[in-house]
Motif scaffolding. Structure first.
Motif, short mmCIF file in Angstrom:
data_model
loop_
_atom_site.label_atom_id
_atom_site.label_comp_id
_atom_site.label_asym_id
_atom_site.label_seq_id
_atom_site.Cartn_x
_atom_site.Cartn_y
_atom_site.Cartn_z
N ALA A 90 0.83 -1.21 0.00
CA ALA A 90 0.00 0.00 0.00
C ALA A 90 0.86 1.26 0.00
CB ALA A 90 -0.92 -0.01 1.22
N ARG A 91 1.97 1.22 0.73
CA ARG A 91 2.89 2.36 0.78
C ARG A 91 3.49 2.62 -0.60
NH1 ARG A 91 4.81 7.18 2.65
NH2 ARG A 91 7.09 7.27 2.53
N LEU A 92 3.91 1.59 -1.30
CA LEU A 92 4.51 1.75 -2.62
C LEU A 92 3.50 2.28 -3.63
CD1 LEU A 92 6.62 -1.55 -2.77
CD2 LEU A 92 7.49 0.78 -2.45
N GLU A 93 2.29 1.77 -3.59
CA GLU A 93 1.26 2.24 -4.51
C GLU A 93 0.86 3.68 -4.22
OE1 GLU A 93 -1.79 -0.63 -4.00
OE2 GLU A 93 -0.91 -2.08 -5.40
N GLU A 94 0.85 4.04 -2.95
CA GLU A 94 0.53 5.42 -2.57
C GLU A 94 1.58 6.40 -3.09
OE1 GLU A 94 -0.05 8.06 1.54
OE2 GLU A 94 0.39 5.92 1.64
N LEU A 95 2.83 5.97 -3.14
CA LEU A 95 3.90 6.83 -3.63
C LEU A 95 3.91 6.94 -5.15
CD1 LEU A 95 6.80 5.70 -1.26
CD2 LEU A 95 5.58 7.87 -1.20
N GLY A 96 3.15 6.09 -5.84
CA GLY A 96 3.04 6.21 -7.28
C GLY A 96 3.76 5.15 -8.09
N PHE A 97 4.27 4.11 -7.43
CA PHE A 97 4.94 3.04 -8.17
C PHE A 97 3.91 2.16 -8.87
CE2 PHE A 97 8.02 4.13 -4.85
CZ PHE A 97 9.17 4.29 -5.61
N LYS A 98 4.16 1.86 -10.14
CA LYS A 98 3.25 1.05 -10.94
C LYS A 98 3.83 -0.33 -11.25
CE LYS A 98 0.43 4.56 -11.29
NZ LYS A 98 -0.86 4.58 -10.55
N ASN A 99 5.13 -0.39 -11.46
CA ASN A 99 5.79 -1.64 -11.85
C ASN A 99 6.30 -2.36 -10.59
OD1 ASN A 99 7.07 -3.71 -13.14
ND2 ASN A 99 8.44 -2.42 -14.35
N ILE A 100 5.43 -3.15 -9.96
CA ILE A 100 5.76 -3.84 -8.70
C ILE A 100 5.65 -5.35 -8.90
CG2 ILE A 100 5.18 -4.11 -6.27
CD1 ILE A 100 3.95 -1.34 -6.32
N ARG A 101 6.69 -6.07 -8.53
CA ARG A 101 6.70 -7.53 -8.62
C ARG A 101 6.97 -8.09 -7.23
NH1 ARG A 101 11.35 -11.10 -11.66
NH2 ARG A 101 10.46 -13.18 -11.26
N VAL A 102 6.30 -9.20 -6.89
CA VAL A 102 6.43 -9.80 -5.57
C VAL A 102 7.09 -11.17 -5.70
CG1 VAL A 102 5.21 -10.61 -3.52
CG2 VAL A 102 4.37 -8.60 -4.77
N ILE A 103 8.12 -11.41 -4.90
CA ILE A 103 8.80 -12.70 -4.84
C ILE A 103 8.69 -13.23 -3.42
CG2 ILE A 103 11.02 -13.88 -5.02
CD1 ILE A 103 11.83 -11.96 -7.17
N LYS A 104 8.20 -14.48 -3.28
CA LYS A 104 8.05 -15.09 -1.97
C LYS A 104 9.28 -15.96 -1.67
CE LYS A 104 3.91 -13.61 -0.83
NZ LYS A 104 2.80 -14.51 -0.60
N ILE A 105 9.76 -15.85 -0.42
CA ILE A 105 10.85 -16.70 0.04
C ILE A 105 10.43 -17.36 1.35
CG2 ILE A 105 12.64 -15.29 -1.06
CD1 ILE A 105 13.24 -14.08 1.68
N LEU A 106 11.08 -18.46 1.71
CA LEU A 106 10.71 -19.19 2.92
C LEU A 106 10.98 -18.35 4.16
CD1 LEU A 106 9.66 -21.94 3.89
CD2 LEU A 106 12.06 -22.66 4.13
N GLY A 107 9.98 -18.23 5.00
CA GLY A 107 10.13 -17.43 6.21
C GLY A 107 9.01 -17.71 7.18
N GLU A 108 9.10 -17.13 8.38
CA GLU A 108 8.15 -17.41 9.44
C GLU A 108 6.88 -16.58 9.34
OE1 GLU A 108 10.15 -16.92 13.12
OE2 GLU A 108 11.30 -18.78 12.96
N ASN A 109 6.91 -15.45 8.66
CA ASN A 109 5.74 -14.58 8.62
C ASN A 109 5.58 -14.02 7.22
OD1 ASN A 109 7.74 -12.52 8.51
ND2 ASN A 109 7.85 -12.56 10.74
N ASP A 110 4.65 -13.07 7.05
CA ASP A 110 4.41 -12.46 5.74
C ASP A 110 5.01 -11.07 5.64
OD1 ASP A 110 2.75 -11.12 7.45
OD2 ASP A 110 1.02 -11.11 6.09
N CYS A 111 6.09 -10.83 6.37
CA CYS A 111 6.73 -9.52 6.36
C CYS A 111 7.72 -9.39 5.21
CB CYS A 111 7.45 -9.27 7.69
SG CYS A 111 6.33 -9.12 9.10
N ILE A 112 8.10 -8.15 4.96
CA ILE A 112 9.02 -7.85 3.86
C ILE A 112 10.45 -8.13 4.29
CG2 ILE A 112 9.94 -5.99 2.41
CD1 ILE A 112 7.18 -4.68 2.58
N SER A 113 11.19 -8.77 3.41
CA SER A 113 12.61 -9.01 3.66
C SER A 113 13.45 -7.88 3.07
CB SER A 113 13.04 -10.35 3.06
OG SER A 113 14.45 -10.49 3.11
N LYS A 114 13.23 -7.58 1.78
CA LYS A 114 13.98 -6.51 1.10
C LYS A 114 13.11 -5.90 0.02
CE LYS A 114 18.77 -8.15 1.66
NZ LYS A 114 18.48 -9.20 2.67
#
Length: 251
Positions: free
Chosen positions: A150-174
């Protein structure tokens, strides 16, 4: 205007000669006030007509898709004033070119009117993804995926890709922008290619699955060290009497 004032004076003289003012002073004064008011309105009307060029008009030329300098030159040559209302950035438009104008082309307006132009910026707008005051840390690290997106879309970014990696929660790594990790307080152009590296929340499930397949006494929390990664300090070495071939025993 002169004729109206002259007629008022003549009217006053006629009323004096006829004795009208002496007989009806209130009515005479009222008539004089009305005539003066009509004269004032006439003067005001003609003044506005002169200053506003009443009855005159000009057609606005179309300057969209033109360079800024070319648009200014054309509008000035037609007697119009120019005002840059805002500077936007669109990837599909040429930098420094007019992307919109108001009034629109072929509009009929007063001569000398101000024309508002919207110019495509030469450089894209740059924004700060994470405004926390620690520039050494990764931007949006440990923020929930939904909040970060939501933060990225609010700032105006349109080209966003999501990559999932193994982890304990649904938080952002990088967060990556054009292939580079984004740090806090770092400015990023809004047309950058954004990659969100996000934990998938399945690590505990994977641990439980592996634990059920292994010896129940085995603890997955202990690090697994392969033979290639074992350091010499982990071995206990005992020297023996040299023989034809020197040998060691490891425990």
């Amino acid at each position: 205007m002169k004729s109206i004032s002259k007629q008022t004076l003549i009217f006053e003289e006629n009323m004096k000669e006829n004795g009208f003012i002496a007989k009806h002073p209130v009515l005479a004064n009222l008539i004089i006030i009305i005539l003066v008011g009509i004269a004032g309105l006439g003067i005001l009307y003609f003044s506005f007509a002169i200053f506003t060029r009443h009855g005159e008009s000009s057609v606005v030329p179309g300057v969209e898709k033109m360079s800024y300098t070319q648009a200014i030159e054309i509008l000035h040559s037609k007697g119009f004033k120019v005002d840059i209302r805002d500077s936007l950035y669109k990837e599909d438009e040429k930098p420094g070119y007019v992307i919109e104008q108001f009034p629109k082309s072929n509009s009929v307006v007063k001569p000398g009117r101000k024309i508002f132009l919207y110019i495509n910026a030469v450089h894209p707008k740059e924004v700060i993804i994470d405004e926390d005051n620690n520039p050494r840390e990764d931007a949006l690290k440990s923020i929930s995926f939904r909040q970060g997106k939501a933060r990225l879309e609010e700032l105006g970014f349109k080209n966003i890709r999501v990559i999932k990696i193994l982890g304990e929660n649904d938080c952002i790594s990088k967060i990556y922008a054009n292939g580079k990790v984004v740090k806090k307080l770092q400015k990023v152009p809004v047309n950058a290619r954004i990659v969100m590296e996000v934990f998938d929340g399945n690590l505990q499930a994977v641990r439980d699955s592996l634990q059920s397949d292994l010896d129940p006494e085995y603890n997955l929390s202990e690090p697994i060290v392969s033979e290639d990664e074992t350091s010499p300090e982990m071995y206990q070495v005992e020297e023996t009497e040299p023989t034809e071939t020197e040998s060691y025993e490891y425990y």
